[in-house]
Motif scaffolding. Structure first.
Motif, PDB file in Angstrom:
ATOM      1  N   ALA A 150       0.886  -1.285  -0.057  1.00  0.00           N
ATOM      2  CA  ALA A 150       0.110  -0.096  -0.058  1.00  0.00           C
ATOM      3  C   ALA A 150       0.911   1.339   0.205  1.00  0.00           C
ATOM      4  O   ALA A 150       0.592   2.469  -0.597  1.00  0.00           O
ATOM      5  N   VAL A 151       1.761   1.287   0.751  1.00  0.00           N
ATOM      6  CA  VAL A 151       2.777   2.309   0.919  1.00  0.00           C
ATOM      7  C   VAL A 151       3.690   2.540  -0.633  1.00  0.00           C
ATOM      8  O   VAL A 151       3.723   3.710  -0.936  1.00  0.00           O
ATOM      9  N   ALA A 152       4.287   1.545  -1.032  1.00  0.00           N
ATOM     10  CA  ALA A 152       4.725   1.471  -2.384  1.00  0.00           C
ATOM     11  C   ALA A 152       3.664   1.885  -3.404  1.00  0.00           C
ATOM     12  O   ALA A 152       4.344   2.771  -4.447  1.00  0.00           O
ATOM     13  N   THR A 153       2.586   1.651  -3.487  1.00  0.00           N
ATOM     14  CA  THR A 153       1.666   2.116  -4.142  1.00  0.00           C
ATOM     15  C   THR A 153       1.388   3.592  -4.068  1.00  0.00           C
ATOM     16  O   THR A 153       1.211   4.426  -5.153  1.00  0.00           O
ATOM     17  N   GLN A 154       1.217   4.015  -2.693  1.00  0.00           N
ATOM     18  CA  GLN A 154       0.979   5.473  -2.534  1.00  0.00           C
ATOM     19  C   GLN A 154       2.326   6.187  -3.299  1.00  0.00           C
ATOM     20  O   GLN A 154       2.112   7.363  -3.635  1.00  0.00           O
ATOM     21  N   MET A 155       3.380   5.606  -2.881  1.00  0.00           N
ATOM     22  CA  MET A 155       4.624   6.495  -3.350  1.00  0.00           C
ATOM     23  C   MET A 155       4.559   6.634  -4.896  1.00  0.00           C
ATOM     24  O   MET A 155       5.144   7.527  -5.459  1.00  0.00           O
ATOM     25  N   GLY A 156       4.033   5.808  -5.686  1.00  0.00           N
ATOM     26  CA  GLY A 156       3.991   5.566  -7.072  1.00  0.00           C
ATOM     27  C   GLY A 156       4.716   4.494  -7.787  1.00  0.00           C
ATOM     28  O   GLY A 156       4.757   4.140  -8.993  1.00  0.00           O
ATOM     29  N   TYR A 157       5.182   3.549  -6.940  1.00  0.00           N
ATOM     30  CA  TYR A 157       6.090   2.315  -7.414  1.00  0.00           C
ATOM     31  C   TYR A 157       5.205   1.258  -8.199  1.00  0.00           C
ATOM     32  O   TYR A 157       5.705   0.686  -9.364  1.00  0.00           O
ATOM     33  N   LYS A 158       4.123   1.066  -7.718  1.00  0.00           N
ATOM     34  CA  LYS A 158       3.367   0.157  -8.421  1.00  0.00           C
ATOM     35  C   LYS A 158       3.024   0.511  -9.599  1.00  0.00           C
ATOM     36  O   LYS A 158       2.958  -0.226 -10.764  1.00  0.00           O
ATOM     37  N   ARG A 159       2.569   1.799  -9.646  1.00  0.00           N
ATOM     38  CA  ARG A 159       2.080   2.256 -11.062  1.00  0.00           C
ATOM     39  C   ARG A 159       3.291   2.317 -12.067  1.00  0.00           C
ATOM     40  O   ARG A 159       3.233   1.903 -13.329  1.00  0.00           O
ATOM     41  N   GLU A 160       4.386   2.543 -11.500  1.00  0.00           N
ATOM     42  CA  GLU A 160       5.727   2.927 -12.326  1.00  0.00           C
ATOM     43  C   GLU A 160       6.114   1.417 -13.005  1.00  0.00           C
ATOM     44  O   GLU A 160       6.481   1.093 -13.984  1.00  0.00           O
ATOM     45  N   LEU A 161       5.997   0.493 -12.052  1.00  0.00           N
ATOM     46  CA  LEU A 161       6.034  -1.038 -12.458  1.00  0.00           C
ATOM     47  C   LEU A 161       5.311  -1.299 -13.754  1.00  0.00           C
ATOM     48  O   LEU A 161       5.595  -2.295 -14.763  1.00  0.00           O
ATOM     49  N   GLU A 162       4.052  -1.137 -13.493  1.00  0.00           N
ATOM     50  CA  GLU A 162       3.236  -1.757 -14.485  1.00  0.00           C
ATOM     51  C   GLU A 162       3.378  -0.662 -16.098  1.00  0.00           C
ATOM     52  O   GLU A 162       3.446  -1.395 -16.839  1.00  0.00           O
ATOM     53  N   ILE A 163       3.673   0.685 -15.844  1.00  0.00           N
ATOM     54  CA  ILE A 163       4.018   1.363 -17.273  1.00  0.00           C
ATOM     55  C   ILE A 163       5.379   0.699 -17.604  1.00  0.00           C
ATOM     56  O   ILE A 163       5.660   0.678 -18.848  1.00  0.00           O
ATOM     57  N   ALA A 164       6.450   0.790 -16.708  1.00  0.00           N
ATOM     58  CA  ALA A 164       7.470   0.059 -17.234  1.00  0.00           C
ATOM     59  C   ALA A 164       7.767  -1.083 -17.953  1.00  0.00           C
ATOM     60  O   ALA A 164       8.348  -1.440 -18.896  1.00  0.00           O
ATOM     61  N   SER A 165       6.937  -2.146 -17.490  1.00  0.00           N
ATOM     62  CA  SER A 165       6.704  -3.476 -17.821  1.00  0.00           C
ATOM     63  C   SER A 165       6.186  -3.404 -19.207  1.00  0.00           C
ATOM     64  O   SER A 165       6.597  -3.941 -20.196  1.00  0.00           O
ATOM     65  N   ALA A 166       5.215  -2.568 -19.593  1.00  0.00           N
ATOM     66  CA  ALA A 166       4.784  -2.325 -20.824  1.00  0.00           C
ATOM     67  C   ALA A 166       5.817  -1.758 -21.964  1.00  0.00           C
ATOM     68  O   ALA A 166       6.089  -2.159 -23.106  1.00  0.00           O
ATOM     69  N   SER A 167       6.547  -0.602 -21.205  1.00  0.00           N
ATOM     70  CA  SER A 167       7.532   0.151 -22.110  1.00  0.00           C
ATOM     71  C   SER A 167       8.668  -0.878 -22.388  1.00  0.00           C
ATOM     72  O   SER A 167       9.174  -0.791 -23.592  1.00  0.00           O
ATOM     73  N   LEU A 168       9.061  -1.619 -21.620  1.00  0.00           N
ATOM     74  CA  LEU A 168      10.148  -2.559 -21.573  1.00  0.00           C
ATOM     75  C   LEU A 168       9.777  -3.675 -22.483  1.00  0.00           C
ATOM     76  O   LEU A 168      10.575  -4.030 -23.401  1.00  0.00           O
ATOM     77  N   ARG A 169       8.610  -4.206 -22.537  1.00  0.00           N
ATOM     78  CA  ARG A 169       8.152  -5.202 -23.668  1.00  0.00           C
ATOM     79  C   ARG A 169       8.326  -4.561 -24.957  1.00  0.00           C
ATOM     80  O   ARG A 169       8.698  -5.321 -25.778  1.00  0.00           O
ATOM     81  N   GLU A 170       7.687  -3.315 -25.179  1.00  0.00           N
ATOM     82  CA  GLU A 170       8.134  -2.705 -26.280  1.00  0.00           C
ATOM     83  C   GLU A 170       9.341  -2.512 -26.752  1.00  0.00           C
ATOM     84  O   GLU A 170       9.584  -2.892 -27.944  1.00  0.00           O
TER      85      GLU A 170
END
Length: 446
Positions: A290-310
């Motif tokens: 929950a803290v990591a999500t609030q910090m922004g890391y969970k969202r960054e992980l989701e976006i990074a995974s998509a950009s790195l796949r590309e």
């Protein structure tokens, strides 16, 4: 010249071929022959290591290391470690990497100005065991950005793990200072970082400041690396020829197009393990999901995974490594990145292993002698008990990383049985009386 023959091994040579059964012969520092069964290498006058079907592969390269990160839960812990103890810490960490099969490493920034340079020189001189190492500068940063940990009453030089600059001339001075110290490349923090209270999407450096860094690096023949999570920071890397792009999480379509057009000049080491482990494995240290999500890391992980796949689909070079050295991702567990590459970036296990080996030779600027098991290449070799292509987690287990050779010298050997008398000698038995004492001690231990 020392000859060592590996026989009866499954050879993953790093070329892209599937593993095959064969032998490999080392003379001095180099591989002189790789034989595919039923062909065999000559074992005359050679030490023979019977692989018994185990997996032989090139040594791996960690593309984004911070040896001076000290396995603690905060950035402050890094700052407050005195330089003398810090140097000793780096020496111990270097051995830990080599023990785990990482025979090459890129220093992605040192916590103090000369830690990386001194460590590299000591390893090269044979004073301490460690990977062949390219030394980075401190993180060049600007006022209020990642790496500026000073408070209003402090001088910029006090307690900051970055070199704090403002304007092109201060960038020039910082770059020249690190070049004087002998670094192999300059590191600049072109974006923010959530754990430091800064948005990852922020891009704090002006264009003329980045241009000055590139100008000075080119003048002195040095490469550059950048902490670059934001899309704009990735574009700055491409515009100014910063070869090593660290993170690239928020790269948008324009940034991806720019990277693809210049993919022969750039490497991306995303440090995806940091995003995953900070999101899901740091609760013991106060960073719950929950803290990591609030910090922004969970969202960054989701976006990074998509950009790195590309990026992977476009053939942009992606290598393992990044920010290991915190309590929830200690040094030595770096091979977790390989499974993360499969799970989050869409690589096959073979592609993940190629990223750690063949691409490693490229980022080390020695593609014709590092990263593959081929005649003429330097003998950086790892023997694994089991098949990493079936289970990449084997590479995180010290007991499975059974033999590590660097430059033709065996650094770690858990694969070759030691004769009883040799074991007694290694235990300190140099006389019959000592031998009896060691035998009794060993009997008590068992």
């Amino acid at each position: 010249m020392t000859r060592i023959a590996f026989t009866n091994v499954r050879i993953f040579d790093g070329s892209g071929e599937d593993p095959y059964t064969g032998d490999l012969l080392v003379e001095g520092k180099r591989i002189v022959e790789v034989a595919r069964f039923p062909k065999r290498v000559s074992t005359d006058d050679a030490r023979v290591i019977d692989g018994k079907g185990r997996f032989l592969m090139p040594g791996m390269t960690e593309a984004h290391t911070h040896f001076s990160w000290n396995d603690q839960p905060s950035l402050a812990a890094i700052q407050f470690m005195p330089p003398e103890e810090h140097m000793l810490w780096c020496v111990r960490v270097a051995k830990r990497y080599l023990d785990m099969g990482w025979t090459c490493a890129i220093g992605a920034a040192a916590a103090k100005p000369r830690l990386d340079v001194v460590l590299r020189n000591a390893i090269d001189a044979g004073e301490f065991p460690g990977p062949r190492y390219l030394a980075g500068s401190q993180e060049i940063t600007t006022i209020g950005a990642l790496g500026d940990n000073t408070l209003p009453h402090m001088n910029f030089e006090e307690l900051s793990f970055g070199s704090v600059c403002s304007g092109p001339e201060e960038i020039r001075r910082s770059a020249r200072t690190f070049i004087k110290y002998g670094v192999d490349h300059l590191k600049i923090n072109l974006s923010g970082e959530y754990i430091a209270g800064l948005p990852a999407e922020m891009s704090p450096f002006a264009e003329d400041e980045v241009a000055m860094l590139a100008q000075e690096a080119k003048r002195y023949g040095k490469r550059m690396a950048a902490h670059a999570r934001s899309s704009e920071s990735v574009k700055q890397c491409v515009r100014h020829g910063i070869e090593m792009v660290y993170h690239a999480s928020f790269a948008d379509s324009e940034a991806l197009d720019m990277l693809e057009a210049a993919k022969d000049r750039h490497f991306v080491a995303p440090g995806i393990g940091w995003l995953i482990r900070t999101t899901y494995n740091a609760a013991e240290y106060g960073i719950t999901e929950a803290v990591a999500t609030q910090m922004g890391y969970k969202r960054e992980l989701e976006i990074a995974s998509a950009s790195l796949r590309e990026m992977h689909k476009r053939g942009i070079r992606i290598l393992p490594g990044g920010d290991y050295g915190f309590a929830w991702m200690p040094h030595g567990t770096n091979a977790n990145d390989l499974q993360y590459f499969v799970d989050y970036i869409g690589m096959t296990p073979k592609e993940a292993l190629m990223a750690a080996t063949r691409l490693g030779g490229q980022i080390m600027q020695r593609p014709d002698e590092l990263g593959q098991l081929k005649a003429g290449f330097l003998a950086d070799i790892v023997l694994i008990d089991g098949d990493p292509l079936q289970d990449l987690s084997l590479l995180t287990d010290p007991a499975k990383v059974q033999l590590v050779m660097k430059d033709g010298v065996v650094h770690k050997d858990c694969a070759t049985p030691v004769p009883p008398h040799a074991a007694l000698h290694l235990a300190g038995a140099d006389t019959p009386l000592q031998e009896q004492g060691v035998k009794e001690a060993l009997a008590e231990m068992h």
